[in-house]
Design a protein around this motif. Structure first.
Motif, PDB file in Angstrom:
ATOM      1  N   UNK A   7       3.995  21.221  18.945  1.00 47.53           N
ATOM      2  CA  UNK A   7       3.603  20.034  19.712  1.00 47.53           C
ATOM      3  C   UNK A   7       2.096  19.847  19.806  1.00 47.53           C
ATOM      4  N   UNK A   8       1.333  20.917  19.587  1.00 51.30           N
ATOM      5  CA  UNK A   8      -0.131  20.835  19.660  1.00 51.30           C
ATOM      6  C   UNK A   8      -0.776  20.602  18.297  1.00 51.30           C
ATOM      7  N   UNK A   9       0.037  20.407  17.258  1.00 56.03           N
ATOM      8  CA  UNK A   9      -0.500  20.166  15.929  1.00 56.03           C
ATOM      9  C   UNK A   9      -0.801  21.426  15.140  1.00 56.03           C
ATOM     10  N   UNK A  10      -0.443  22.590  15.682  1.00 54.06           N
ATOM     11  CA  UNK A  10      -0.639  23.842  14.949  1.00 54.06           C
ATOM     12  C   UNK A  10       0.444  23.979  13.892  1.00 54.06           C
ATOM     13  N   UNK A  11       0.046  24.377  12.704  1.00 55.89           N
ATOM     14  CA  UNK A  11       0.984  24.523  11.600  1.00 55.89           C
ATOM     15  C   UNK A  11       1.305  25.998  11.419  1.00 55.89           C
ATOM     16  N   UNK A  37      -7.238  29.967   2.548  1.00 56.52           N
ATOM     17  CA  UNK A  37      -6.993  31.378   2.868  1.00 56.52           C
ATOM     18  C   UNK A  37      -7.584  31.738   4.218  1.00 56.52           C
ATOM     19  N   UNK A  38      -8.673  31.073   4.596  1.00 58.12           N
ATOM     20  CA  UNK A  38      -9.312  31.351   5.882  1.00 58.12           C
ATOM     21  C   UNK A  38      -8.437  30.939   7.065  1.00 58.12           C
ATOM     22  N   UNK A  39      -7.373  30.190   6.794  1.00 55.16           N
ATOM     23  CA  UNK A  39      -6.460  29.752   7.850  1.00 55.16           C
ATOM     24  C   UNK A  39      -5.209  30.624   7.936  1.00 55.16           C
ATOM     25  N   UNK A  40      -5.125  31.640   7.080  1.00 55.57           N
ATOM     26  CA  UNK A  40      -3.907  32.433   6.975  1.00 55.57           C
ATOM     27  C   UNK A  40      -4.050  33.757   7.724  1.00 55.57           C
ATOM     28  N   UNK A  41      -3.014  34.096   8.476  1.00 55.83           N
ATOM     29  CA  UNK A  41      -2.921  35.393   9.139  1.00 55.83           C
ATOM     30  C   UNK A  41      -1.630  36.039   8.653  1.00 55.83           C
ATOM     31  N   UNK A  42      -1.739  37.254   8.137  1.00 56.40           N
ATOM     32  CA  UNK A  42      -0.565  37.976   7.642  1.00 56.40           C
ATOM     33  C   UNK A  42      -0.246  39.130   8.590  1.00 56.40           C
ATOM     34  N   UNK A  43       1.031  39.312   8.864  1.00 52.48           N
ATOM     35  CA  UNK A  43       1.490  40.386   9.746  1.00 52.48           C
ATOM     36  C   UNK A  43       2.538  41.189   8.988  1.00 52.48           C
ATOM     37  N   UNK A  44       2.387  42.518   9.002  1.00 50.85           N
ATOM     38  CA  UNK A  44       3.363  43.332   8.297  1.00 50.85           C
ATOM     39  C   UNK A  44       3.272  44.794   8.675  1.00 50.85           C
ATOM     40  N   UNK A  82       5.547  42.357  20.270  1.00 51.73           N
ATOM     41  CA  UNK A  82       4.664  41.715  19.303  1.00 51.73           C
ATOM     42  C   UNK A  82       3.779  40.632  19.919  1.00 51.73           C
ATOM     43  N   UNK A  83       4.001  40.302  21.172  1.00 55.90           N
ATOM     44  CA  UNK A  83       3.088  39.372  21.841  1.00 55.90           C
ATOM     45  C   UNK A  83       1.671  39.945  21.903  1.00 55.90           C
ATOM     46  N   UNK A  84       1.543  41.250  21.752  1.00 61.54           N
ATOM     47  CA  UNK A  84       0.228  41.900  21.763  1.00 61.54           C
ATOM     48  C   UNK A  84      -0.653  41.427  20.609  1.00 61.54           C
ATOM     49  N   UNK A  85      -0.057  40.924  19.522  1.00 60.73           N
ATOM     50  CA  UNK A  85      -0.873  40.474  18.397  1.00 60.73           C
ATOM     51  C   UNK A  85      -1.574  39.159  18.690  1.00 60.73           C
ATOM     52  N   UNK A  86      -1.144  38.446  19.735  1.00 60.33           N
ATOM     53  CA  UNK A  86      -1.783  37.172  20.080  1.00 60.33           C
ATOM     54  C   UNK A  86      -3.277  37.334  20.349  1.00 60.33           C
ATOM     55  N   UNK A  87      -3.660  38.507  20.779  1.00 60.82           N
ATOM     56  CA  UNK A  87      -5.072  38.799  21.033  1.00 60.82           C
ATOM     57  C   UNK A  87      -5.913  38.618  19.768  1.00 60.82           C
ATOM     58  N   UNK A  88      -5.304  38.786  18.616  1.00 65.69           N
ATOM     59  CA  UNK A  88      -6.026  38.736  17.345  1.00 65.69           C
ATOM     60  C   UNK A  88      -5.820  37.433  16.582  1.00 65.69           C
ATOM     61  N   UNK A  89      -5.088  36.512  17.179  1.00 62.16           N
ATOM     62  CA  UNK A  89      -4.755  35.258  16.504  1.00 62.16           C
ATOM     63  C   UNK A  89      -5.406  34.089  17.215  1.00 62.16           C
ATOM     64  N   UNK A  90      -5.982  33.201  16.441  1.00 61.71           N
ATOM     65  CA  UNK A  90      -6.488  31.957  16.995  1.00 61.71           C
ATOM     66  C   UNK A  90      -7.865  32.060  17.593  1.00 61.71           C
ATOM     67  N   UNK A  91      -8.209  31.039  18.308  1.00 58.52           N
ATOM     68  CA  UNK A  91      -9.512  30.901  18.925  1.00 58.52           C
ATOM     69  C   UNK A  91      -9.549  31.733  20.188  1.00 58.52           C
ATOM     70  N   UNK A  92     -10.378  32.734  20.210  1.00 58.46           N
ATOM     71  CA  UNK A  92     -10.453  33.638  21.370  1.00 58.46           C
ATOM     72  C   UNK A  92     -11.090  32.989  22.590  1.00 58.46           C
ATOM     73  N   UNK A  93     -11.672  31.800  22.406  1.00 60.30           N
ATOM     74  CA  UNK A  93     -12.283  31.101  23.538  1.00 60.30           C
ATOM     75  C   UNK A  93     -11.276  30.251  24.291  1.00 60.30           C
ATOM     76  N   UNK A  94     -10.064  30.126  23.748  1.00 60.82           N
ATOM     77  CA  UNK A  94      -9.045  29.290  24.414  1.00 60.82           C
ATOM     78  C   UNK A  94      -8.500  29.978  25.639  1.00 60.82           C
TER      79      UNK A  94
END
Length: 94
Positions: A7-11, A37-44, A82-94
């Protein structure tokens, strides 16, 4: 695979695959959808994920003791939630 938008336009992508070649699949998704590639985050957590880690700007190894995976990842998270990974995803200023 499905490319979805919230809903926020995030893909984000939802991938169901029976492939050991995750890097090739990620490259195909990037190319077909004009994603940088700068927009990609891989988790594994396995060595088959390393190819994705090498493509993505940010990579997160989760719940693994495999030193090869941890060494190739940008971050290592050892948490059941896995919610702990949110710390490393996205804009940290949000």
């Amino acid at each position: 695979y499905d490319i979805l938008e919230d809903d926020n336009g995030n893909i984000y992508g939802k991938i169901n695959l029976d492939s050991r070649d995750k890097g090739a699949v990620l490259r195909k998704i990037i190319n077909e959808n004009d994603i940088r590639e700068s927009e990609v985050i891989a988790v594994g957590d396995e060595e088959i994920d390393i190819e994705m880690f090498e493509i993505a700007k940010t990579s997160i190894a989760v719940n693994t003791n495999n030193s090869n995976v941890i060494e190739k990842a940008t971050y290592h998270v050892k948490e059941e939630n896995l919610l702990e990974i949110l710390e490393y995803i996205g804009d940290r200023d949000e």
